[in-house]
Scaffold this active site. Structure first.
Site, PDB file in Angstrom:
ATOM      1  N   PHE A   7      -3.866   3.027  15.229  1.00 41.43           N
ATOM      2  CA  PHE A   7      -4.150   4.058  14.233  1.00 41.43           C
ATOM      3  C   PHE A   7      -5.343   3.623  13.412  1.00 41.43           C
ATOM      4  O   PHE A   7      -5.510   2.431  13.134  1.00 41.43           O
ATOM      5  CB  PHE A   7      -2.938   4.282  13.312  1.00 41.43           C
ATOM      6  CG  PHE A   7      -2.029   5.378  13.819  1.00 41.43           C
ATOM      7  CD1 PHE A   7      -1.296   5.190  14.978  1.00 41.43           C
ATOM      8  CD2 PHE A   7      -1.937   6.577  13.140  1.00 41.43           C
ATOM      9  CE1 PHE A   7      -0.477   6.199  15.464  1.00 41.43           C
ATOM     10  CE2 PHE A   7      -1.119   7.601  13.614  1.00 41.43           C
ATOM     11  CZ  PHE A   7      -0.393   7.417  14.772  1.00 41.43           C
ATOM     12  N   PRO A  34      -2.485 -12.073  10.599  1.00 37.70           N
ATOM     13  CA  PRO A  34      -2.811 -11.854  12.015  1.00 37.70           C
ATOM     14  C   PRO A  34      -2.924 -10.366  12.289  1.00 37.70           C
ATOM     15  O   PRO A  34      -2.217  -9.560  11.671  1.00 37.70           O
ATOM     16  CB  PRO A  34      -1.599 -12.451  12.749  1.00 37.70           C
ATOM     17  CG  PRO A  34      -0.502 -12.500  11.744  1.00 37.70           C
ATOM     18  CD  PRO A  34      -1.139 -12.628  10.399  1.00 37.70           C
ATOM     19  N   ASP A  35      -3.818 -10.000  13.209  1.00 41.38           N
ATOM     20  CA  ASP A  35      -3.920  -8.598  13.623  1.00 41.38           C
ATOM     21  C   ASP A  35      -2.941  -8.399  14.787  1.00 41.38           C
ATOM     22  O   ASP A  35      -3.194  -8.841  15.913  1.00 41.38           O
ATOM     23  CB  ASP A  35      -5.365  -8.260  14.037  1.00 41.38           C
ATOM     24  CG  ASP A  35      -5.531  -6.758  14.259  1.00 41.38           C
ATOM     25  OD1 ASP A  35      -4.655  -6.144  14.914  1.00 41.38           O
ATOM     26  OD2 ASP A  35      -6.522  -6.199  13.767  1.00 41.38           O
ATOM     27  N   ILE A  36      -1.822  -7.774  14.495  1.00 38.88           N
ATOM     28  CA  ILE A  36      -0.729  -7.678  15.472  1.00 38.88           C
ATOM     29  C   ILE A  36      -1.177  -6.889  16.703  1.00 38.88           C
ATOM     30  O   ILE A  36      -0.967  -7.305  17.842  1.00 38.88           O
ATOM     31  CB  ILE A  36       0.509  -7.011  14.826  1.00 38.88           C
ATOM     32  CG1 ILE A  36       0.917  -7.783  13.562  1.00 38.88           C
ATOM     33  CG2 ILE A  36       1.669  -6.934  15.816  1.00 38.88           C
ATOM     34  CD1 ILE A  36       1.920  -7.050  12.681  1.00 38.88           C
ATOM     35  N   LYS A  78       8.439 -16.771 -11.087  1.00 42.63           N
ATOM     36  CA  LYS A  78       7.616 -15.665 -11.561  1.00 42.63           C
ATOM     37  C   LYS A  78       6.354 -16.184 -12.255  1.00 42.63           C
ATOM     38  O   LYS A  78       6.430 -17.126 -13.066  1.00 42.63           O
ATOM     39  CB  LYS A  78       8.469 -14.859 -12.547  1.00 42.63           C
ATOM     40  CG  LYS A  78       8.061 -13.432 -12.690  1.00 42.63           C
ATOM     41  CD  LYS A  78       9.022 -12.688 -13.594  1.00 42.63           C
ATOM     42  CE  LYS A  78       8.279 -11.564 -14.283  1.00 42.63           C
ATOM     43  NZ  LYS A  78       8.958 -11.051 -15.444  1.00 42.63           N
ATOM     44  N   LYS A  93     -10.701  -3.625  19.671  1.00 42.25           N
ATOM     45  CA  LYS A  93      -9.362  -4.092  20.040  1.00 42.25           C
ATOM     46  C   LYS A  93      -9.024  -3.753  21.496  1.00 42.25           C
ATOM     47  O   LYS A  93      -7.912  -4.010  21.948  1.00 42.25           O
ATOM     48  CB  LYS A  93      -8.312  -3.495  19.092  1.00 42.25           C
ATOM     49  CG  LYS A  93      -8.554  -3.860  17.615  1.00 42.25           C
ATOM     50  CD  LYS A  93      -7.375  -3.546  16.703  1.00 42.25           C
ATOM     51  CE  LYS A  93      -7.781  -3.651  15.233  1.00 42.25           C
ATOM     52  NZ  LYS A  93      -6.693  -3.625  14.277  1.00 42.25           N
ATOM     53  N   LYS A  97     -12.986   0.634  16.261  1.00 41.61           N
ATOM     54  CA  LYS A  97     -11.707  -0.088  16.358  1.00 41.61           C
ATOM     55  C   LYS A  97     -11.193  -0.082  17.793  1.00 41.61           C
ATOM     56  O   LYS A  97     -10.662  -1.072  18.294  1.00 41.61           O
ATOM     57  CB  LYS A  97     -10.688   0.657  15.483  1.00 41.61           C
ATOM     58  CG  LYS A  97     -10.133  -0.192  14.398  1.00 41.61           C
ATOM     59  CD  LYS A  97      -9.458   0.630  13.341  1.00 41.61           C
ATOM     60  CE  LYS A  97     -10.162   0.415  12.025  1.00 41.61           C
ATOM     61  NZ  LYS A  97      -9.497   1.013  10.887  1.00 41.61           N
ATOM     62  N   ASN A 111       0.851  -1.196   0.000  1.00 46.03           N
ATOM     63  CA  ASN A 111       0.000   0.000   0.000  1.00 46.03           C
ATOM     64  C   ASN A 111       0.880   1.237   0.000  1.00 46.03           C
ATOM     65  O   ASN A 111       2.109   1.136   0.022  1.00 46.03           O
ATOM     66  CB  ASN A 111      -0.965  -0.036   1.196  1.00 46.03           C
ATOM     67  CG  ASN A 111      -0.207  -0.094   2.506  1.00 46.03           C
ATOM     68  OD1 ASN A 111       0.498   0.825   2.880  1.00 46.03           O
ATOM     69  ND2 ASN A 111      -0.334  -1.226   3.205  1.00 46.03           N
ATOM     70  N   ASP A 160      -4.104  -6.524   5.330  1.00 43.06           N
ATOM     71  CA  ASP A 160      -5.065  -7.394   6.012  1.00 43.06           C
ATOM     72  C   ASP A 160      -4.986  -8.829   5.480  1.00 43.06           C
ATOM     73  O   ASP A 160      -5.284  -9.773   6.203  1.00 43.06           O
ATOM     74  CB  ASP A 160      -6.487  -6.846   5.830  1.00 43.06           C
ATOM     75  CG  ASP A 160      -6.669  -5.547   6.600  1.00 43.06           C
ATOM     76  OD1 ASP A 160      -6.099  -5.440   7.706  1.00 43.06           O
ATOM     77  OD2 ASP A 160      -7.354  -4.633   6.097  1.00 43.06           O
TER      78      ASP A 160
HETATM   79  O1  C5P Z   1      -8.464  -2.853  11.939  1.00 43.34           O
HETATM   80  P1  C5P Z   1      -7.507  -1.951  11.268  1.00 43.34           P
HETATM   81  O2  C5P Z   1      -6.525  -2.691  10.388  1.00 43.34           O
HETATM   82  O3  C5P Z   1      -8.114  -0.809  10.496  1.00 43.34           O
HETATM   83  O4  C5P Z   1      -6.685  -1.300  12.479  1.00 43.34           O
HETATM   84  C1  C5P Z   1      -5.622  -0.453  12.263  1.00 43.34           C
HETATM   85  C2  C5P Z   1      -4.690  -0.550  13.441  1.00 43.34           C
HETATM   86  O5  C5P Z   1      -4.348  -1.900  13.701  1.00 43.34           O
HETATM   87  C3  C5P Z   1      -3.373   0.133  13.163  1.00 43.34           C
HETATM   88  O6  C5P Z   1      -2.892   0.592  14.386  1.00 43.34           O
HETATM   89  C4  C5P Z   1      -2.529  -0.999  12.589  1.00 43.34           C
HETATM   90  O7  C5P Z   1      -1.141  -0.756  12.764  1.00 43.34           O
HETATM   91  C5  C5P Z   1      -2.994  -2.183  13.403  1.00 43.34           C
HETATM   92  N1  C5P Z   1      -2.966  -3.451  12.671  1.00 43.34           N
HETATM   93  C6  C5P Z   1      -2.118  -4.463  13.061  1.00 43.34           C
HETATM   94  N2  C5P Z   1      -2.109  -5.662  12.398  1.00 43.34           N
HETATM   95  C7  C5P Z   1      -2.925  -5.869  11.366  1.00 43.34           C
HETATM   96  C8  C5P Z   1      -3.806  -4.861  10.952  1.00 43.34           C
HETATM   97  C9  C5P Z   1      -3.794  -3.672  11.629  1.00 43.34           C
HETATM   98  O8  C5P Z   1      -1.331  -4.257  14.016  1.00 43.34           O
HETATM   99  N3  C5P Z   1      -2.908  -7.037  10.743  1.00 43.34           N
END
Ligand code: C5P
Length: 401
Positions: free
Chosen positions: A327, A309-311, A293, A345, A341, A209, A283
């Site tokens: 953020f 994974p959502d870190i 390739k 979270k 959010k 992105n 995501d």
């Molecule tokens: O749910 P969303 O992706 O919009 O949330 C954004 C926040 O979550 C940001 O702080 C981003 O750095 C964190 N994030 C993360 N891991 C992911 C997706 C988002 O830490 N896979």
């Protein structure tokens, strides 16, 4: 950027060839809003003219203990109410005189009589810098609470190469700005993520992105300025971004994919007081990254994606979670999505911005969402905004009143 608005800096210039850089330093400080009182030693006036600094600072330039002012007290009055004295360049001779408390010209006298912090930027030939006498003096000055900025290594005016070059004007401005920041995060450890992730499709292509990493890098710097020990896990940011960062604020761990970012965060997490997730983490990632390739030919190509994974959510859910900041970069309905959010979270703080205001650029406009509601910060450059976010974090963590 008016990072020095309302500040008054006494700039001491001593007699080295790097004195020419003090002209640019004066210009940058004035541009950043500082009032600059220039004090030159007699030797400095052999390298650069007082008139140069009068024109750049728009103020009287002081060159002698015997300069006429109303009270004959320039050596006292100049530092009263000043925010700092910065001596740049500081020669070996000046450092020696300062170390020994000598007061045999206006600059050393006002350094002795000062009631504000003193910073010095050494500049000299590498042999002079390496001399045991100079090194002893620098160690003593450090022990006396005087900040030493640099020197850098590189090519010298004399043709030799080594340590002793004065830092560049912009580096000195940045160091002085950092020095003057309040230190509410002193003793705290902060972990951040920044930049985009890159999810490989094949050896040369991938999903990413347009995040530049600038906001995360600015926050890392603002946390370091506030006294924190900072670890920054950086996604695939550009080379120019890495240069902007200058490399000295934080321990930096470079990663490429979301999975690598997650592993790096989890490894660095123990002992952290704050976690700030600024990264624009993808995501989804391709279910498989092909070894070779992908060749064109087919009219349609389907790529299966799997969720990353959502870190942040994972860190925030831990029983020993640090203070977590997220953020939310949205293209619309900022308040609703950011609050959503924050609740989902379970975060004490979310920094929300509209992508059209911030992504990739040098400026941003953000609103902070916490238990007490929404707090818009004034729009501005990313470092200024980062400092605002850091002081809000410090307040929520009760580091400042
Ligand atoms: O749910 P969303 O992706 O919009 O949330 C954004 C926040 O979550 C940001 O702080 C981003 O750095 C964190 N994030 C993360 N891991 C992911 C997706 C988002 O830490 N896979």
């Amino acid at each position: 950027m008016s990072h020095f608005a309302g500040k008054r800096i006494v700039l001491g210039i001593t007699g080295g060839i790097a004195a020419y850089k003090a002209a640019e330093l004066t210009r940058l400080l004035v541009k950043a809003g500082a009032a600059v009182d220039v004090v030159m030693t007699e030797a400095a006036t052999h390298f650069v003219s007082a008139v140069t600094f009068q024109a750049l600072a728009g103020r009287n330039v002081w060159t002698s203990l015997w300069d006429a002012d109303q009270r004959g007290m320039a050596h006292i009055d100049l530092t009263r109410g000043a925010d700092a004295v910065l001596v740049a360049p500081a020669t070996a001779d000046f450092l020696a005189r300062l170390t020994h408390g000598m007061a045999n010209d206006l600059l050393t006298t006002l350094c002795q009589a000062r009631d504000c912090p003193l910073l010095v930027a050494p500049a000299m030939n590498r042999q002079m810098w390496e001399q045991p006498a100079t090194q002893r003096n620098v160690a003593q000055l450090t022990a006396d609470g005087i900040a030493i900025l640099g020197p850098a290594a590189g090519e010298q005016a004399c043709g030799e190469v080594g340590e002793g070059r004065m830092l560049e004007a912009q580096e000195l401005v940045d160091a002085l700005a950092a020095f003057l920041q309040p230190k509410p995060l002193a003793g705290k450890k902060v972990l951040l993520t920044a930049g985009p992730t890159f999810e490989a499709l094949d050896p040369v292509r991938g999903l990413t992105n347009t995040s530049s990493g600038k906001m995360g890098f600015a926050l890392a710097r603002a946390c370091a300025e506030a006294g924190a020990e900072v670890t920054l896990v950086a996604g695939s940011v550009s080379e120019s971004q890495s240069r902007w960062y200058a490399g000295s604020y934080a321990k930096r761990i470079d990663v490429i994919s979301a999975l690598e970012m997650r592993d790096a965060v989890m490894a660095a997490l123990p002992g952290q007081d704050v976690f700030i997730a600024v990264a624009a983490v993808a995501d989804y990632r391709p279910a498989v990254a092909t070894e070779h390739k992908i060749k064109k030919g087919a009219q349609t190509l389907s790529i299966e994606l799997v969720a990353n994974p959502d870190i942040l959510a994972e860190v925030a859910a831990r029983p020993d979670a640090p203070f977590c900041v997220g953020f939310a970069a949205e293209s619309r309905n900022l308040a609703e999505y950011a609050e959503g959010k924050r609740k989902a979270k379970k975060l004490p703080l979310v920094v929300g911005n509209l992508v059209q205001d911030g992504l990739g650029g040098d400026t941003n406009r953000v609103t902070l969402f916490d238990d007490a509601g929404a707090h818009p910060l004034p729009a501005g450059d990313k470092l200024g905004i980062a400092r605002g976010i850091v002081s809000h974090i410090a307040r929520l963590m009760k580091c400042i009143g």
